[in-house]
Design a protein around this motif. Structure first.
Motif, PDB file in Angstrom:
ATOM      1  N   ASP A 267      26.078  80.931  20.969  1.00  0.00           N
ATOM      2  CA  ASP A 267      26.195  79.812  21.887  1.00  0.00           C
ATOM      3  C   ASP A 267      26.268  80.270  23.341  1.00  0.00           C
ATOM      4  O   ASP A 267      26.238  81.434  23.662  1.00  0.00           O
TER       5      ASP A 267
ATOM      6  N   ILE B 258      19.633  68.783  28.377  1.00  0.00           N
ATOM      7  CA  ILE B 258      20.503  69.929  28.667  1.00  0.00           C
ATOM      8  C   ILE B 258      20.687  70.097  30.167  1.00  0.00           C
ATOM      9  O   ILE B 258      19.714  70.034  30.926  1.00  0.00           O
ATOM     10  N   ASP B 259      21.937  70.322  30.563  1.00  0.00           N
ATOM     11  CA  ASP B 259      22.222  70.651  31.954  1.00  0.00           C
ATOM     12  C   ASP B 259      22.044  72.160  32.097  1.00  0.00           C
ATOM     13  O   ASP B 259      22.812  72.938  31.521  1.00  0.00           O
TER      14      ASP B 259
ATOM     15  N   THR C 139      25.141  74.258  33.488  1.00  0.00           N
ATOM     16  CA  THR C 139      26.326  74.516  32.667  1.00  0.00           C
ATOM     17  C   THR C 139      25.967  74.882  31.231  1.00  0.00           C
ATOM     18  O   THR C 139      26.797  75.389  30.489  1.00  0.00           O
TER      19      THR C 139
ATOM     20  N   LYS D  67      25.430  72.686  29.018  1.00  0.00           N
ATOM     21  CA  LYS D  67      25.973  71.618  28.163  1.00  0.00           C
ATOM     22  C   LYS D  67      24.879  70.658  27.685  1.00  0.00           C
ATOM     23  O   LYS D  67      23.910  70.396  28.400  1.00  0.00           O
TER      24      LYS D  67
ATOM     25  N   LEU E 187      23.884  67.052  27.291  1.00  0.00           N
ATOM     26  CA  LEU E 187      24.330  65.816  27.934  1.00  0.00           C
ATOM     27  C   LEU E 187      24.035  64.585  27.088  1.00  0.00           C
ATOM     28  O   LEU E 187      24.708  63.565  27.203  1.00  0.00           O
TER      29      LEU E 187
END
Ligand code: FES
Length: 659
Positions: A120, A235-236, A239, A241, A243
């Motif tokens: 990850d 996806i950001d 970061t 992350k 979204l």
């Protein structure tokens, strides 16, 4: 967005089994997870009234129906199928002690668990490889003056070099035409969007220029193009992350459920364009939904990474797939260049790059390469068996040093195809099951606690395993005709087992499992088992060498391990060696969106993956024929499964003596 759920403790009496479960779980599921059997033949229709339990302590939500008298309700009786757990409770299960599935002593696997992220974002950060292939850079350029007359383009490239150490950048004619104005709109403060190449010998490419600082808004999309379903994530890229997430049916499905029929359509006039348009509409639908969920403008998406099987990728790119289905099964290409997303008809900005996962062969596609990447298999020392069961089943064996792969034509049984009452996993599908070994009363658990309307893949597996363990069917999948029970009967195509009676079902017909269904399942699981053992033999290994098993794919996430092993779908490997990754393909796409280093590893990994054509391996047919039994012709390969069946037989004998 995924919320945090409150954990509740459920104590079942008289066995005193205690489990922790998320608030909001139906009580019947909790019982199943605890390994307890509750008669529940209508699957939550509220009609059979057989799933009554008594709540001794605590309160549940719902569980009241007109099958319960006021007196029953006052005493604490509730229907387990519609009662929802919201706090700690103590429940009296009305079944006779000793007749529960749990008494078999088998570990009930944690089912439906969330996808496990093996590799990850934190790891990318720790290793310093969190460098997206398409990134934004903010630049403050010196204004030109009499002492600095460098051209606008040179000025920009100089700043990229000086401020970010980025060199060898290609600027297109399109951007040169806009460059003068963009630089001056915000006093030489610009954001440059740069695409890095996979191969270091090539130049980076300037994709976009914006006046001002836009580095905080850099988004990507990951898409898994499945034969049945297409999934996407927003996806950001700042970061890492996720979204937003979204899914849609692959609209090509209206031209055929399997890949072959779609390739046949593609060979007809206008057929290829039609197939491209259909899947593109599904992807665009997902893009629209992702952007809407987070109010993001489509111009803020700088790249999209997609993976699909080889045929799907060809159809999406409008590349003729004709030879994928004809011996010697040669695709047009296994590598695909970066493409402007607008050239593919995607609803994204003209600067957004579409990046496609490479394939290994006609039948081991980019989705499997993405799964190997996303699950981290390509970088583990452990000898790993990776299985992705979807419309097809693909197998990869290996580790960081080598990888061998093959595809099995398992058929559509796991998606409900070829099964009389088979269906895809949807509301009302029986997805979990248990059987009272003495009365043969079933516990049907349906998706969404809806009236039963059919059987999905995970349900099929558990039903067949339960029938086999209880001695209702034999090793060949034939019904024990000596058993006298009204649920076993002669149907139109041989013997069958009545899972749900017409008056209790959502289709006003009996829902049955037939001998033909069982045959189809045995053939499907036999193809997968034979694929695994043949591939292992081809690389000189055996089942005992496997150190971990990664299950991927839509079906893989819902597999009941005990049932899979009891019926011989998987070799008998310790359950704690199994890992679930969910949609590995999507995970791989996301990783590639976030790390150009991983994109480079993708190419290396794909080149290390040696494809085997199972139909050309002479021993495959023998392995397949030997696998056409429950669990296998050689029962010694499945000692735990044999033990479970013996335990069940003893239980039945004991119960009959007590009766
Ligand atoms: S009433 Fe609950 S399963 Fe039938």
């Amino acid at each position: 967005m995924i919320g945090t759920s409150i954990s509740c403790q459920v104590t079942f009496l008289p066995s005193e089994r205690i489990i922790k479960i998320n608030s909001g779980t139906p009580l019947i599921r909790a019982a199943r997870q605890a390994g307890l059997h509750i008669n529940a033949s209508c699957g939550g229709n509220g009609v059979c009234g057989k799933c009554r339990v008594m709540i001794k302590e605590g309160v549940v939500d719902g569980g009241i129906s007109d099958r319960l008298s006021l007196e029953d309700i006052r005493k604490g009786y509730r229907q387990a199928c519609t009662a929802i757990i919201t706090e700690d409770i103590v429940v009296q299960v009305l079944e006779a002690e000793g007749l529960t599935a749990g008494i078999l002593g088998t570990e009930v696997p944690e089912r439906h668990r969330a996808a496990m992220h093996i590799f990850d974002i934190e790891e990318l950060q720790e290793e310093g490889i969190f460098i997206p292939p398409v990134e934004k850079f903010f630049l403050e350029l010196p204004r030109p003056d009499l002492n600095d007359r460098q051209a606008d383009a040179g000025r920009l490239l100089r700043a990229m070099d000086e401020q970010y150490d980025e060199r060898h950048i290609y600027i297109s004619h399109f951007l040169l035409k806009r460059l003068r104005r963009v630089l001056r709109d915000d006093d030489f403060r610009v954001t440059a969007t740069l695409a890095r190449p996979v191969n270091r010998r090539f130049r980076s490419r300037l994709l976009n220029l914006q006046s001002g600082n836009w580095t905080g808004r850099n988004y990507g999309i990951a898409v898994d193009i499945g034969t049945t379903t297409v999934y996407g994530q927003l996806i950001d890229k700042q970061t890492g992350k996720i979204l937003a997430e979204s899914g849609d049916y692959n609209r090509q499905i209206s031209y055929g459920e399997d890949v072959i029929s779609r390739m046949i359509v593609a060979e007809k006039p206008e057929g290829l364009k039609k197939m491209h348009d259909m899947v593109t509409r599904s992807i665009n639908n997902i893009i629209d939904s992702l952007l809407k969920q987070r109010s993001i403008d489509r111009d803020e998406i700088t790249s999209i990474t997609l993976a699909g099987n080889t045929a799907m990728t060809h159809l999406f790119l409008e590349i003729e797939p004709h030879n994928i289905r004809r011996s010697p099964y040669v695709p047009v290409s296994t590598m695909f260049p970066p493409i402007r997303s607008t050239d593919l008809g995607l609803h994204l900005g003209g600067h957004c790059m579409a990046l496609l996962y490479p394939a290994v062969s006609s039948y081991v596609g980019g989705d499997i390469v993405a799964g190997v990447m996303g699950s981290g298999m390509y970088r583990t020392e452990k000898l790993t068996l990776f299985i992705d069961i979807g419309t097809n089943a693909e197998i990869v064996i290996g580790n960081q040093d080598w990888l061998a792969c093959a595809a099995c034509s398992a058929g559509p049984a796991f998606e409900g195809g070829g099964i009389l009452h088979g269906m895809r996993a949807g509301a009302g599908a029986i997805e979990d099951f248990s059987l009272d070994p003495i009365t043969l009363e079933p516990m049907n658990i349906t998706i969404g606690a809806q009236p039963a309307v059919g059987i999905c893949g995970s349900g099929l597996l558990i039903i067949i395993s339960s029938l086999y363990e209880c001695g209702i069917i034999d090793q060949r999948g034939r019904f024990n005709q000596k058993l006298k029970n009204e649920r076993i009967r002669q149907g139109r195509s041989g013997y069958e087992f009545v899972l749900v009676r017409a008056e209790e079902s959502g289709i006003e017909r009996d829902i049955v499992l037939t001998e033909v269904d069982i045959d189809n399942y045995i053939r499907a699981k036999g193809a997968i088992y034979a694929g695994v053992t043949t591939l292992l033999a081809e690389v000189g290994l055996t089942v005992s060498d496997i150190e971990q098993v990664i299950l991927a794919g839509a079906f893989g996430s819902y597999i009941d391990l005990d049932s899979a092993i009891t019926t011989g779908l998987f070799p008998e490997i310790s359950p704690d060696k199994f890992l679930y990754v969910g949609n590995g393909s999507l995970m791989g796409c996301r990783m590639s969106e976030l790390s150009n280093h991983i994109r480079r590893d993708v190419v290396k990994t794909m080149q290390r993956m040696t494809g085997f054509e199972l139909s050309e391996v002479p021993s495959y047919k023998d392995q397949y024929v030997a696998s056409l039994f429950l669990p296998h012709t050689n029962a010694q390969l499945f000692p735990r499964a044999a033990e479970r069946r013996q335990v069940m037989e003893k239980l039945k004998e004991k119960a009959e003596l007590l009766a």
